[in-house]
Enzyme design. Structure first.
Site, PDB file in Angstrom:
ATOM      1  N   HIS A   1      11.039  45.633 -76.405  1.00 48.83           N
ATOM      2  CA  HIS A   1      10.381  45.083 -77.828  1.00 48.83           C
ATOM      3  C   HIS A   1       9.827  43.713 -77.846  1.00 48.83           C
ATOM      4  O   HIS A   1       8.898  43.335 -78.475  1.00 48.83           O
ATOM      5  CB  HIS A   1      10.910  45.708 -79.098  1.00 48.83           C
ATOM      6  CG  HIS A   1      10.784  47.001 -79.348  1.00 48.83           C
ATOM      7  ND1 HIS A   1      10.355  47.364 -80.602  1.00 48.83           N
ATOM      8  CD2 HIS A   1      10.838  48.153 -78.559  1.00 48.83           C
ATOM      9  CE1 HIS A   1      10.140  48.814 -80.500  1.00 48.83           C
ATOM     10  NE2 HIS A   1      10.462  49.251 -79.422  1.00 48.83           N
TER      11      HIS A   1
ATOM     12  N   HIS B   1      12.879  56.036 -72.886  1.00 50.66           N
ATOM     13  CA  HIS B   1      13.323  56.920 -74.275  1.00 50.66           C
ATOM     14  C   HIS B   1      14.339  58.255 -73.845  1.00 50.66           C
ATOM     15  O   HIS B   1      14.755  58.700 -74.880  1.00 50.66           O
ATOM     16  CB  HIS B   1      11.938  57.269 -75.027  1.00 50.66           C
ATOM     17  CG  HIS B   1      11.327  56.107 -75.518  1.00 50.66           C
ATOM     18  ND1 HIS B   1      10.240  55.538 -74.825  1.00 50.66           N
ATOM     19  CD2 HIS B   1      11.374  55.438 -76.885  1.00 50.66           C
ATOM     20  CE1 HIS B   1       9.837  54.465 -75.622  1.00 50.66           C
ATOM     21  NE2 HIS B   1      10.490  54.542 -76.689  1.00 50.66           N
ATOM     22  N   THR B   2      14.458  58.541 -72.615  1.00 47.63           N
ATOM     23  CA  THR B   2      15.172  59.609 -72.532  1.00 47.63           C
ATOM     24  C   THR B   2      16.763  59.226 -72.408  1.00 47.63           C
ATOM     25  O   THR B   2      17.455  59.990 -72.214  1.00 47.63           O
ATOM     26  CB  THR B   2      14.871  60.466 -71.144  1.00 47.63           C
ATOM     27  OG1 THR B   2      15.241  59.430 -70.002  1.00 47.63           O
ATOM     28  CG2 THR B   2      13.281  60.757 -71.109  1.00 47.63           C
TER      29      THR B   2
END
Length: 180
Positions: free
Chosen positions: A42, A163-164
């Protein structure tokens, strides 16, 4: 294409190596690798190739950027890291947050990543809306990742794979995403 990285002092490089060792133990002990990976991403994910603005410049330390909708819950990572960051005042927040992301990848079984220090801290957070909004669908994601950030399809696949690592609960992202 050859990339040119800023030069840093030997003292700075030694601090990076020491911080990396400490981050390794800290992230493993706290089981917070996915959160640190998210912080690194981010921070970097605000980059805009057209204006050459945004990116990993330590602005995530500001409440203004932490308050961006896509950064919901990111302050948890910053609060976790702050006592460790204080041990390395020579390092910029920009480098420290990216180093935490690199360590997170490595301790979760990813490849060893060459870390290139020298990012300066900036004093102004990028504007809201630079990170993709997962609720807007594939076309929006492609616009942000390819057109704004300059990523390739391979980059997007790798990024999506991050994201996993865990199930990210509603209180972090504003929607439920389950691990695969």
């Amino acid at each position: 294409m050859v990339k040119n990285y800023p030069k840093v002092s030997d003292e700075y490089l030694k601090a990076v190596q020491k911080a990396k060792r400490k981050l390794r133990g800290f992230i493993a002990e706290k089981h917070c690798a996915p959160l640190m990976l998210r912080l690194g991403w981010h921070s970097a994910g605000t980059y805009d190739q057209a204006t050459k603005t945004g990116g990993p410049f330590g602005t995530m330390r500001f409440k203004a950027e932490q308050g961006h909708e896509a950064n919901n819950g990111i302050e948890i990572a910053i609060k976790l890291l702050e006592p460790l960051k204080q041990q390395f005042p020579i390092l910029t927040h920009a480098d420290f947050y990216q180093l935490a992301g690199v360590v997170a990848v490595e301790i979760t079984g990813g490849p060893e990543i060459q870390f290139n220090p020298g990012r300066p801290d900036k004093d102004e957070a990028p504007k809201e809306g630079r990170l993709p909004d997962a609720k807007k669908g594939c076309d929006h994601l492609r616009d942000v990742f390819v057109k704004q950030m300059g990523l390739t399809d391979k980059d997007i696949v790798v990024l999506s794979g991050g994201h996993t690592l865990v199930c990210i609960f509603r209180n972090f992202l504003g929607f439920l995403e389950t691990a695969t």
